[in-house]
Write an enzyme that holds these catalytic residues in place. Structure first.
Site, PDB file in Angstrom:
ATOM      1  N   GLU A 186       0.768  -1.115   0.086  1.00 14.82           N
ATOM      2  CA  GLU A 186      -0.204  -0.240  -0.163  1.00 14.82           C
ATOM      3  C   GLU A 186       0.749   1.357   0.040  1.00 14.82           C
ATOM      4  O   GLU A 186       1.493   1.541   1.223  1.00 14.82           O
ATOM      5  CB  GLU A 186      -0.849   0.043   1.245  1.00 14.82           C
ATOM      6  N   LYS A 239      -8.303 -16.528  15.885  1.00 11.58           N
ATOM      7  CA  LYS A 239      -7.985 -16.109  14.640  1.00 11.58           C
ATOM      8  C   LYS A 239      -9.510 -15.355  14.116  1.00 11.58           C
ATOM      9  O   LYS A 239      -9.523 -15.397  12.853  1.00 11.58           O
ATOM     10  CB  LYS A 239      -7.380 -16.770  13.806  1.00 11.58           C
ATOM     11  N   ASP A 280       2.072 -14.729  12.397  1.00  9.60           N
ATOM     12  CA  ASP A 280       1.172 -15.268  11.665  1.00  9.60           C
ATOM     13  C   ASP A 280       0.148 -14.240  11.290  1.00  9.60           C
ATOM     14  O   ASP A 280      -0.404 -13.723  12.259  1.00  9.60           O
ATOM     15  CB  ASP A 280       0.445 -16.271  12.800  1.00  9.60           C
ATOM     16  N   HIS A 330      -2.515   9.775  -0.958  1.00  7.22           N
ATOM     17  CA  HIS A 330      -2.482   8.522  -1.672  1.00  7.22           C
ATOM     18  C   HIS A 330      -2.450   8.886  -3.344  1.00  7.22           C
ATOM     19  O   HIS A 330      -1.637   7.925  -4.001  1.00  7.22           O
ATOM     20  CB  HIS A 330      -3.737   7.744  -1.300  1.00  7.22           C
TER      21      HIS A 330
END
Length: 402
Positions: free
Chosen positions: A94, A224, A298, A389
């Protein structure tokens, strides 16, 4: 014809070597099979390091996914574990993310730095036991509480580092949910707690007079995935990062006044309530995902770890107190992907490689999140968000970006 008959299989066979599957030769064979089957050009997919280093991290290895890696900072941290000026590795695709976090870090450092505190540590497995009646399930709960020391002994007999802290209990009908809370040292701890909880459940089922049926996970550990129970009771580490922003420094760096920032903070907090979001901040997942990928965490744990609680005060001096609490931050400095070459190098860059450093990494994560919150909030208020951006986040010449 039986559905298990090998003649009924469709699609290509993925080459494997039962003796040693993590080799350059096997990676090449699998890439060749994929190219032959799909026509895809995999020339940019390379191993990058000795495939043997990935044993225990991945199966059917074909190469590494190359994610751009940048560095943000410096970020000054005054923590219980992390102390000093840090340069933070962030892996992301990004555009503008590294620049934004770096801007927030420089402001926080100019204002004296970020204070960080690890408040609590707890990793869970949440089995559920089933009984014939609600009364039997209730009585089982009392039985478990009375035998905590024995359950603790059995669970801890499976691990060198895990320690059973306590057991929460919740009942629904004839079901009794247990939430076994462990400390796990420098490991994230999901596998450790699964093994320890399995031994504990086997002992409970064998020892209790009813020999109850159970599932090792009744989903109350919410592994998760975000949950309110993790926000309230902690999963991984509960970490706080806090700083006081100088009114003058904020205006010089971001073009925003603290009173303006606080006013819009109220609007944002109300919007969070309306939306029912996992946190009342801006984008904790951005920095955490980039830092997780860089340091071998993770990545799926971002689902829990990104929950964040922002608390601010406009001080009488005109300065601005800002804190971020991460109630379910799951990080490790041992095990998992932390030993892979690039990820180990990034942990070395932070001084967090190896045992004894999980608390330090947790504090760095929380301070990084605070930097990102400060920068994005100021950019939105000042009107720089879209422009940044447009300037930094477009890498396709000729594309409209619309």
């Amino acid at each position: 014809m039986s559905t298990t008959d090998s003649s009924a299989r469709t699609g290509p066979h993925i080459p494997r070597d039962p003796a040693d599957d993590h080799t350059e030769a096997m990676a090449r064979r699998r890439r060749a099979m994929l190219t032959e089957y799909t026509g895809a050009d995999l020339s940019s997919v390379t191993t990058g390091f000795d495939p043997a280093a990935a044993r225990g991290n991945i199966e059917n290895f074909i190469g590494v996914a190359q994610v751009p890696l940048g560095v943000a900072g410096p970020l000054r941290i005054h923590g219980e574990h992390a102390r000093g000026d840090f340069l933070i590795p962030l892996a992301t695709t990004e555009g503008a993310l590294v620049a934004s976090y770096s801007r927030g870090m420089r402001l926080l450092t100019a204002c004296g730095g970020v204070s960080t505190t690890v408040v609590e540590e707890s990793m869970q497995r949440g089995p559920v036991f089933s009984f014939a009646s609600a009364a039997a399930a209730r009585d089982f709960g009392a039985w478990v509480s009375a035998r905590f020391d024995e359950i603790k002994r059995v669970a801890e007999g499976t691990t060198r580092h895990g320690r059973l802290r306590d057991i929460d209990q919740f009942q629904v009908g004839p079901l009794r949910y247990l939430r076994l809370n462990f400390t796990t040292g420098d490991a994230a701890g999901q596998n450790l707690t699964s093994r320890a909880a399995a031994a504990a459940c086997q002992w409970i089922a064998a020892t209790h007079p009813a020999h109850p049926a159970y599932l090792l996970s009744g989903n109350i550990d919410t592994d998760k995935k975000h949950s309110q129970i993790n926000t309230l009771l902690t999963r991984g580490r509960r970490v706080v990062a806090e700083a006081v922003l100088s009114r003058a420094a904020l205006h010089d760096a971001m073009g925003v006044d603290t009173a303006e920032l606080f006013r819009w903070r109220q609007a944002g907090a109300t919007g969070t309530l309306l939306a029912g979001a996992a946190g009342n901040g801006a984008h904790a997942a951005n920095g955490l995902a980039a830092l997780f990928i860089a340091t071998g965490q993770d990545a799926a744990n971002v689902a829990e770890s990104h929950a964040s609680l922002t608390y601010t005060q406009l001080l009488d001096s005109g300065d601005y107190y800002w804190s971020v609490t991460l109630p379910a931050l799951i990080v490790a400095t041992c095990g998992g992907g932390t030993g892979l070459p690039t990820q180990r190098a990034c942990l070395d860059l932070l001084g967090c490689a190896g045992p004894g450093n999980a608390g330090k990494l947790a504090e760095i994560c929380a301070a990084t999140v605070l930097a990102g919150e400060v920068s994005l909030a100021a950019a939105v208020i000042h009107g720089d968000w879209v422009a940044a951006h447009e300037r930094l986040g477009r890498n396709r010449p000729g594309a409209s970006g619309r």
